[in-house]
Design a protein around this motif. Sequence first.
Motif, PDB file in Angstrom:
ATOM      1  N   ILE A 116       0.831  -1.203   0.000  1.00  0.00           N
ATOM      2  CA  ILE A 116       0.000   0.000   0.000  1.00  0.00           C
ATOM      3  C   ILE A 116       0.865   1.252   0.000  1.00  0.00           C
ATOM      4  O   ILE A 116       0.586   2.226  -0.689  1.00  0.00           O
ATOM      5  CB  ILE A 116      -0.934  -0.008   1.234  1.00  0.00           C
ATOM      6  N   ARG A 117       1.959   1.217   0.759  1.00  0.00           N
ATOM      7  CA  ARG A 117       2.782   2.408   0.899  1.00  0.00           C
ATOM      8  C   ARG A 117       3.486   2.770  -0.400  1.00  0.00           C
ATOM      9  O   ARG A 117       3.664   3.945  -0.713  1.00  0.00           O
ATOM     10  CB  ARG A 117       3.819   2.150   2.005  1.00  0.00           C
ATOM     11  N   ASP A 118       3.889   1.781  -1.169  1.00  0.00           N
ATOM     12  CA  ASP A 118       4.719   2.044  -2.333  1.00  0.00           C
ATOM     13  C   ASP A 118       4.022   1.733  -3.661  1.00  0.00           C
ATOM     14  O   ASP A 118       4.664   1.652  -4.687  1.00  0.00           O
ATOM     15  CB  ASP A 118       6.005   1.223  -2.256  1.00  0.00           C
ATOM     16  N   SER A 119       2.721   1.569  -3.634  1.00  0.00           N
ATOM     17  CA  SER A 119       2.035   1.137  -4.845  1.00  0.00           C
ATOM     18  C   SER A 119       2.128   2.146  -5.974  1.00  0.00           C
ATOM     19  O   SER A 119       2.289   1.774  -7.119  1.00  0.00           O
ATOM     20  CB  SER A 119       0.562   0.839  -4.535  1.00  0.00           C
ATOM     21  N   VAL A 120       2.064   3.445  -5.673  1.00  0.00           N
ATOM     22  CA  VAL A 120       2.079   4.453  -6.723  1.00  0.00           C
ATOM     23  C   VAL A 120       3.449   4.526  -7.387  1.00  0.00           C
ATOM     24  O   VAL A 120       3.590   4.519  -8.602  1.00  0.00           O
ATOM     25  CB  VAL A 120       1.668   5.822  -6.164  1.00  0.00           C
ATOM     26  N   SER A 121       4.499   4.559  -6.578  1.00  0.00           N
ATOM     27  CA  SER A 121       5.837   4.701  -7.133  1.00  0.00           C
ATOM     28  C   SER A 121       6.237   3.494  -7.982  1.00  0.00           C
ATOM     29  O   SER A 121       6.933   3.631  -8.973  1.00  0.00           O
ATOM     30  CB  SER A 121       6.862   4.899  -6.003  1.00  0.00           C
ATOM     31  N   ILE A 122       5.765   2.316  -7.622  1.00  0.00           N
ATOM     32  CA  ILE A 122       6.145   1.127  -8.380  1.00  0.00           C
ATOM     33  C   ILE A 122       5.601   1.180  -9.807  1.00  0.00           C
ATOM     34  O   ILE A 122       6.270   0.789 -10.762  1.00  0.00           O
ATOM     35  CB  ILE A 122       5.633  -0.135  -7.643  1.00  0.00           C
ATOM     36  N   LEU A 123       4.415   1.720  -9.973  1.00  0.00           N
ATOM     37  CA  LEU A 123       3.810   1.770 -11.291  1.00  0.00           C
ATOM     38  C   LEU A 123       4.326   2.932 -12.119  1.00  0.00           C
ATOM     39  O   LEU A 123       4.376   2.858 -13.337  1.00  0.00           O
ATOM     40  CB  LEU A 123       2.288   1.856 -11.159  1.00  0.00           C
ATOM     41  N   ALA A 151      14.028   4.775  -9.205  1.00  0.00           N
ATOM     42  CA  ALA A 151      13.407   5.989  -8.670  1.00  0.00           C
ATOM     43  C   ALA A 151      12.499   5.730  -7.486  1.00  0.00           C
ATOM     44  O   ALA A 151      11.795   6.637  -7.046  1.00  0.00           O
ATOM     45  CB  ALA A 151      12.609   6.689  -9.771  1.00  0.00           C
ATOM     46  N   ALA A 152      12.495   4.511  -6.942  1.00  0.00           N
ATOM     47  CA  ALA A 152      11.594   4.202  -5.828  1.00  0.00           C
ATOM     48  C   ALA A 152      12.214   3.119  -4.966  1.00  0.00           C
ATOM     49  O   ALA A 152      13.028   2.320  -5.448  1.00  0.00           O
ATOM     50  CB  ALA A 152      10.234   3.738  -6.361  1.00  0.00           C
ATOM     51  N   PRO A 153      11.864   3.098  -3.700  1.00  0.00           N
ATOM     52  CA  PRO A 153      12.387   2.055  -2.823  1.00  0.00           C
ATOM     53  C   PRO A 153      11.818   0.696  -3.199  1.00  0.00           C
ATOM     54  O   PRO A 153      10.766   0.615  -3.839  1.00  0.00           O
ATOM     55  CB  PRO A 153      11.908   2.501  -1.429  1.00  0.00           C
ATOM     56  N   PRO A 154      12.498  -0.377  -2.825  1.00  0.00           N
ATOM     57  CA  PRO A 154      12.015  -1.715  -3.151  1.00  0.00           C
ATOM     58  C   PRO A 154      10.641  -1.994  -2.526  1.00  0.00           C
ATOM     59  O   PRO A 154      10.316  -1.495  -1.451  1.00  0.00           O
ATOM     60  CB  PRO A 154      13.082  -2.639  -2.565  1.00  0.00           C
ATOM     61  N   VAL A 155       9.857  -2.764  -3.240  1.00  0.00           N
ATOM     62  CA  VAL A 155       8.521  -3.139  -2.776  1.00  0.00           C
ATOM     63  C   VAL A 155       8.455  -4.662  -2.704  1.00  0.00           C
ATOM     64  O   VAL A 155       8.778  -5.352  -3.657  1.00  0.00           O
ATOM     65  CB  VAL A 155       7.430  -2.605  -3.723  1.00  0.00           C
ATOM     66  N   PHE A 156       8.043  -5.169  -1.543  1.00  0.00           N
ATOM     67  CA  PHE A 156       7.954  -6.611  -1.339  1.00  0.00           C
ATOM     68  C   PHE A 156       6.515  -7.070  -1.549  1.00  0.00           C
ATOM     69  O   PHE A 156       5.575  -6.496  -1.021  1.00  0.00           O
ATOM     70  CB  PHE A 156       8.405  -6.968   0.082  1.00  0.00           C
ATOM     71  N   LEU A 157       6.379  -8.137  -2.356  1.00  0.00           N
ATOM     72  CA  LEU A 157       5.081  -8.769  -2.587  1.00  0.00           C
ATOM     73  C   LEU A 157       5.183 -10.229  -2.153  1.00  0.00           C
ATOM     74  O   LEU A 157       6.090 -10.949  -2.591  1.00  0.00           O
ATOM     75  CB  LEU A 157       4.684  -8.704  -4.065  1.00  0.00           C
TER      76      LEU A 157
END
Length: 521
Positions: A116-123, A151-157
């Motif tokens: 949820i925190r990084d969803s925008v930056s990942i896309l 350009a964004a921190p790593p996102v764990f899924l």
Amino acid sequence: MFHKPTLILKSTYAAITLSRVTIAFFLFSLIHCFAQGIIQALLYSVDSEFEGVVTQIVQAAKIPLQNLTLLQGSPNHWTLSMCDDIPHGQPRYPCSVIFQSGVGVGKTPGAVEAGIRDSVSILQDYNAGFTVAPSFDSNNSLAGVTVESSAAPPVFLSRQCARILVYPQQVLQNSVREDITFIFFQFWLMGVSLFGVSRGSIPHMLTALGSRFLITAWSSYILIYRTNSQKGIFQEIVSTPGTECGVELFPTYFGTRYAFNVADAVLNFSALFVSGLLSWNLLKVYKAQSVKRVGAPENVMRIYKFFMAVQAVLQLEVFVLIVATSLWVDLLTKTAISVLSTHTTLYNALILATTILVIPWIALGWYGVRLERKSFIISFLGVGFFFIAGWSIMFYSIVYRWSFVQWPYLACFGVASFILIIASMVLATICWRNFDQGLAEYLHAEAALADFTPEVFQHSDIEKSGEKNGDFYTYDEPDFPLPTFHAKAHSRSGSDSSFPAPIRGPPPSYDKPYSSKPMPF
């Protein structure tokens, strides 16, 4: 050596430029093909881009290929299950629930919060590039995947999220298959249309018009229902905060796709309307020329209509049957079906037989009716029964029934191929029952006269004015009197002999401009 190809090119060019209607039909077919092809290519680009993203995540999470998903329920009440086999009543139910609306199934809260925190930056970084790598826990077990970008921190899924993403992956892969099919369809349709106008072929006109109707109906279904339905499902099982993924993986996908769907539907509806008007005018011209050229009796023209119907159905069947077979081949080799299928050898045998026989089968039906050859028609019917029997037996296959139900696009082409096969066989049988009534002679005379049609000559203003007036010869009245026969004449014996009423003789050759219309019989 090059005389015949040159004559064909000149004939084709002359046929296309025969009138403003034929020129308009040619330009319309050409422009619409490339316009529609561009739209389908853009749809393919969007679908393949997002399918590639989801596939990378699923593969990095090492989800087995044989795992497939089953979605059940309705909006806000979806249940998504993952199966390692196709459920068909076996003692061990092969499916387990991986998502249920409003209920967390095997959630990993930390992963959801990170998503949820990084969803925008990942896309936002999709176009800039990103990497997907497996992520392991303290026990060195695969826990999920990590999506990284510059350009964004790593996102764990989590791995559970990756299992849920198998459903969007399967949907997007099917969309890519559909896009490829429609790209080829546009060029096939253009070829049929151009051949029809260059040869004055009514069956090709009917085939093109029927094809446009089918593609317009499908694009309407996509625009009105399917795109919105998929958007709601993806939003609920992937993007909703608090779910296992909780990441907006498709923020721009559905908006972009919907815009292309609108453009696609508008082009299809406009093409159906314009082609309908142009085809109607061309059909009237070709029908009038056909009747006037040979002057066939009414019963022959009635049989000729059935012959045209056979041609139209067979030409449409070429594309439909090949597409239905190709889609099944792709599912059988690139999806979970390739692992789950236990009778692949039999399926391949039927596919190979269909591929080998489809073109000879079309030729048997076409020339069997045209030449009135009973042996050809019997062979045509025999191969048609083989197709019907073979593909009907396929429904005993669990994997085929599953694919048929889960993918409406495959079902549409499968049903359409059955309808067209049966229709072609019925029409060919009707023609068979009317053999030896003059159709073969009529078609032979029509083919013989094709060498003398207006397409092989240069058109003139005089000829065009003659077309408007419906006259075969177009010439001005000469200034000197022409010879005539008188009603009465005297014989040498002095008795009267009766002759027909005065008849004006034919115009001299130097007074009659050459008309490219064939001689009436």
